[in-house]
Design an enzyme around this catalytic site. Structure first.
Site, PDB file in Angstrom:
ATOM      1  N   GLU A 210       0.793  -1.230   0.000  1.00 37.71           N
ATOM      2  CA  GLU A 210       0.000   0.000   0.000  1.00 37.71           C
ATOM      3  C   GLU A 210       0.829   1.287   0.000  1.00 37.71           C
ATOM      4  OE1 GLU A 210      -3.888  -1.923   2.273  1.00 37.71           O
ATOM      5  OE2 GLU A 210      -2.708  -0.399   3.295  1.00 37.71           O
ATOM      6  N   GLU A 389      -5.242  -8.889   1.280  1.00 37.11           N
ATOM      7  CA  GLU A 389      -5.924  -8.498   2.517  1.00 37.11           C
ATOM      8  C   GLU A 389      -7.407  -8.347   2.230  1.00 37.11           C
ATOM      9  OE1 GLU A 389      -4.602  -5.072   4.729  1.00 37.11           O
ATOM     10  OE2 GLU A 389      -2.484  -5.535   4.410  1.00 37.11           O
TER      11      GLU A 389
END
Length: 489
Positions: A210, A389
């Site tokens: 991220e 995720e």
């Protein structure tokens, strides 16, 4: 139970670990980094920027990894991505190890870390920490699990980034992390040493998790509680540029020592227009959201394409939690605004404007979005995808069973439509520290008493177990495949 929606016999189910979030909590597990400093800072705590919860009171994976691996296997998990904490391996600077660099289009494209450099780096590194990671990875591999090693999940060594000093005196007078190009070079050195020492117990690698969150939360959304909390548009742009360069050089550093596939992971939302007139704004938001993939696959960075930087990606990691509803707004530089009461912008434990339940975090449950995002990513890049995720903050475990089933059903739909999705990593196996929010957000299939370190089954773990063991959604769970609405209990 009878299988119905098959995900394929080779589909993987897994969990994840991150140094600051999971490792500390038992004697001998402590380490220092910019995030550890940030969470301890008295001014941050007094201002409510961070919770006051400390990582050294965490679930203790560093010492309890064998127990957690046993629990993971017991509920059908056969994969894990595990972060190798940069600050653990190099608590001391690596600047004195001088390495040649190459550039393409004015950007760093390669850092040439060779045998002599690796020997110097080994002399600086904390080899006991690195060998402990070897024990962790080996234990999981010996249980038959797929091992994916992650090289960066937000936390930096203090000698590279002092967020408190940066905030007080400015980036030109403090170690400034990803604002400085030297951080890119040092990341390549760390990546090369990790690849040399651990590749035999790793099946896949990825460079970072991220990167857009690091740039946005640290330099634009300063109320998010992320270091360094320094509001500055030019810094935000520089950090984004350096993170893209960091992927390039880390990819090359690992590939120079390993034949294993190397990916990158981003959190991508389902960008939803509020009205048909807002479709262009939503498309613009999505384009921004996938910029790290564009950089890695197409060589696109800061609006320019550099052919020499293309095709530096072997697989895509997708983190998906919810959607973002936007409306066009020419009064702001981005040309769009996020609409409240949808997606990530809801009140906790409430209903969105669309009548959908929200998590303890205030995130709307929107499983259909993962189908859309998977389809778009595969059409755009044609690379294998892992959902790295997906999970929900739900301390009471009220919403999680249906959350898991409904998202996996959308993944099943994507696979059936031809998308190459190869695994699902639930966030997470155990409760952990949720960065600035501390231990208040509970994502675990296993509840953790952070004082005793005892783990307890949540009912959702048994739902997960039935799906993971069969690699299919059982017919008996078919009532949970549809998105939750107000009729949910």
């Amino acid at each position: 139970m009878s299988p119905k929606f098959s995900l394929g016999k080779n589909f993987r189910f897994g969990f994840s670990t991150v140094g600051v979030q999971h490792e500390m909590g038992v004697p001998g597990s402590e380490f220092s980094s910019d995030w550890v400093m940030w969470l301890h800072d008295p001014e941050n705590i007094m201002a409510g920027i961070v919770s006051g919860d400390l990582p050294e009171n965490g679930p203790g994976y560093w010492g309890l990894f064998r127990e957690d691996h046993e629990r993971a296997v017991s509920i059908g998990m056969d994969a894990a991505w595990i972060t190798i904490e940069w600050a653990r391996i190099f608590p001391r600077p690596t600047f004195d190890v001088k390495v040649p660099v190459e550039r393409s289009g004015g950007l760093l494209s390669r850092v040439l870390v060779e045998g002599s450099h690796l020997k110097e780096l080994e002399m600086i590194a904390d080899m006991e920490a690195l060998n402990h990671y070897r024990r962790i990875l080996s234990d999981w591999k010996e249980r038959g699990g797929l091992v994916i090693a992650n090289l960066f999940h937000w936390s930096l060594p203090l000698w590279l980034h002092d967020p408190i000093k940066l905030r007080k005196v400015g980036p030109d007078r403090a170690p400034s992390g990803w604002l400085e190009e030297r951080c890119v070079t040092e990341f390549a050195k760390f990546s090369a040493l990790a690849a040399e020492k651990l590749d035999d117990v790793v099946d896949m690698w990825y460079t970072m998790n991220e990167p857009s969150v690091v740039a946005n939360a640290g330099y634009m959304s300063v109320k998010s509680g992320f270091p360094p909390g320094y509001l500055d548009l030019s810094s935000y742009m520089q950090v984004g540029k350096n993170l893209a360069q960091a992927h390039y050089v880390a990819y090359e550093a690992v590939k120079s020592l390993s034949k294993k596939p190397v990916g990158v992971v981003e959190s991508v939302a389902h960008w939803t227009p509020l009205t048909p007139n807002d479709k262009e704004a939503a498309e613009r938001g999505f384009e921004y959201n996938v910029s790290i993939y564009d950089a890695a696959v197409r060589g696109m960075i800061m609006g320019s394409q550099i052919d020499e930087l293309r095709n530096r990606l072997d697989w895509i990691g997708l983190n998906y939690y919810s959607r973002i509803v936007v409306a066009a707004d020419n009064r702001v530089p981005s040309g769009l605004r996020v609409v409240d009461d949808f997606g990530y912008s809801c009140s906790p434990r409430s209903l969105s404007r669309d009548g959908r339940p929200t998590s303890d975090f205030g995130w709307e449950i929107y499983p259909e979005g993962i189908y859309s995002v998977l389809t778009k990513l595969y059409e755009r890049y044609r690379l294998p995808i892992y959902v790295t995720e997906n999970g929900i903050a739900d301390a009471d475990d009220r919403l999680r069973p249906r959350f898991i089933v409904s998202h996996l059903y959308q993944i099943y739909r994507a696979i059936e439509s031809g998308v190459d999705v190869r695994g699902y990593f639930h966030w997470n196996l155990t409760d952990n520290l949720e960065w600035a929010r501390g231990y208040s957000m509970r994502f675990g299939l296993f509840e953790v008493d952070m004082t005793s370190k005892k783990r307890y089954f949540r009912p959702s773990s048994l739902v997960f177990r039935e799906i993971a063991r069969q690699k299919a959604i059982p017919e008996e769970f078919e009532n949970m495949v549809e998105p939750p609405r107000t009729s949910m209990p």
